[in-house]
Enzyme design. Structure first.
Site, mmCIF file in Angstrom:
data_model
loop_
_atom_site.group_PDB
_atom_site.id
_atom_site.type_symbol
_atom_site.label_atom_id
_atom_site.label_comp_id
_atom_site.label_asym_id
_atom_site.label_seq_id
_atom_site.Cartn_x
_atom_site.Cartn_y
_atom_site.Cartn_z
ATOM 1 N N ARG A 199 0.822 -1.202 -0.012
ATOM 2 C CA ARG A 199 0.056 0.070 -0.136
ATOM 3 C C ARG A 199 1.073 1.038 -0.021
ATOM 4 O O ARG A 199 1.576 1.338 0.860
ATOM 5 C CB ARG A 199 -0.808 0.153 1.338
ATOM 6 C CG ARG A 199 -1.718 0.959 1.203
ATOM 7 C CD ARG A 199 -2.819 1.027 2.552
ATOM 8 N NE ARG A 199 -3.741 2.035 2.720
ATOM 9 C CZ ARG A 199 -4.382 2.510 3.767
ATOM 10 N NH1 ARG A 199 -4.348 1.792 4.735
ATOM 11 N NH2 ARG A 199 -5.221 3.530 3.694
ATOM 12 N N GLY A 249 -5.093 6.911 21.954
ATOM 13 C CA GLY A 249 -4.101 5.860 21.757
ATOM 14 C C GLY A 249 -4.270 5.022 20.435
ATOM 15 O O GLY A 249 -5.325 5.162 19.989
ATOM 16 N N GLY A 280 0.299 -1.983 9.144
ATOM 17 C CA GLY A 280 -0.148 -0.884 10.191
ATOM 18 C C GLY A 280 0.557 0.430 10.007
ATOM 19 O O GLY A 280 0.714 1.139 10.809
ATOM 20 N N GLU A 281 1.041 0.650 8.732
ATOM 21 C CA GLU A 281 1.976 1.712 8.382
ATOM 22 C C GLU A 281 1.224 2.935 8.441
ATOM 23 O O GLU A 281 1.365 4.095 9.100
ATOM 24 C CB GLU A 281 2.611 1.506 6.835
ATOM 25 C CG GLU A 281 3.286 3.002 6.554
ATOM 26 C CD GLU A 281 3.862 2.938 5.247
ATOM 27 O OE1 GLU A 281 4.390 4.058 4.725
ATOM 28 O OE2 GLU A 281 4.057 1.800 4.650
ATOM 29 N N ARG A 285 -1.495 3.411 11.021
ATOM 30 C CA ARG A 285 -1.495 3.635 12.332
ATOM 31 C C ARG A 285 0.022 4.430 12.707
ATOM 32 O O ARG A 285 0.109 5.257 13.518
ATOM 33 C CB ARG A 285 -1.692 2.605 13.139
ATOM 34 C CG ARG A 285 -3.137 2.290 12.982
ATOM 35 C CD ARG A 285 -3.353 0.705 13.603
ATOM 36 N NE ARG A 285 -3.267 -0.183 12.125
ATOM 37 C CZ ARG A 285 -3.284 -1.421 12.258
ATOM 38 N NH1 ARG A 285 -3.002 -2.083 13.228
ATOM 39 N NH2 ARG A 285 -3.048 -2.210 11.043
#
Length: 218
Positions: free
Chosen positions: A33, A52, A72-73, A75
């Site tokens: 992605r 958080g 999780g890039e 995030r």
């Protein structure tokens, strides 16, 4: 501060151990992605600043006491915007191919990947010679026709690929254009798809678009 400051219970596939890892110790991995909407990132950053990171990311060791992102890039990027110091993460020992499979699987099932991003990921596996469309179909739960159509999109020039990934042209239009040589694609873009095109086809229906292509380029 240590790299891993907190550990939550569990240490198996269904309930993995979660560590708090310093953002400075994390690097971007080979993520299929590539596109991240800036406004969505800023909105997520605001939420992270308040409550958080709710869902952990997945990383793998990459040397020099650092970790490469597997999943999780988004995030991770939002956490940086939110000026966080650490992020919850699961550490997994994965090869390059295994990491790509995990990243692709997560993004495909969540529909997070753009068409050309998906195409490039499929190309990665096909070109490696280790997979074919049949094996990828079983692993990703997508039909061979779906995977072949996505793979065909790798023939698009960058300018048209961007229009496809941003939703300004439809998948069918992208596949139609991808069947032409690059020089023809450049002509289609310059004459009919770029912002200041004198005869814009960008928002045509697929039927109208395919007819225009047939009349002008076939």
């Amino acid at each position: 501060m240590k790299t891993e400051t907190k550990q939550k219970k569990g240490n198996n596939a269904s309930n993995p151990q979660v560590h708090e890892i310093e953002l400075s110790k994390i690097v971007v991995g080979n993520n299929p992605r590539k596109y991240f909407d800036q406004q969505e990132l800023e909105e997520l950053a605001e939420n992270i600043a308040q409550v958080g990171v709710i869902q952990h990311i997945t990383v793998r060791p990459c040397g020099d006491k650092k970790y490469a992102i597997v999943c999780g890039e988004r995030r991770y990027r939002a956490s940086i915007l939110a000026k966080q110091k650490t992020i919850p993460a699961v550490i997994r020992e994965l090869t390059d191919d295994e990491a790509m499979f995990v990243a692709c699987s997560e993004n495909m099932f969540r529909n997070d990947m753009k068409p050309v991003e998906e195409a490039e990921a499929i190309k990665y596996f096909i070109d490696s010679g280790k997979e074919d469309f049949k094996s990828l179909s079983k692993k990703f739960g997508k039909s061979e026709v779906y995977l072949r159509n996505r793979y065909a999109l790798t023939n698009l020039i960058d300018e048209i690929g961007i229009l496809l990934d941003t939703g300004e042209i439809q998948i069918g239009m992208g596949l139609l254009i991808a069947s032409f040589e690059k020089e023809v694609q450049k002509n289609i873009f310059e004459s009919h798809l770029k912002d200041d095109a004198s005869s814009s086809w960008r928002y045509f229906s697929y039927t109208k678009f395919s007819k225009a292509i047939e009349n002008n380029y076939s």
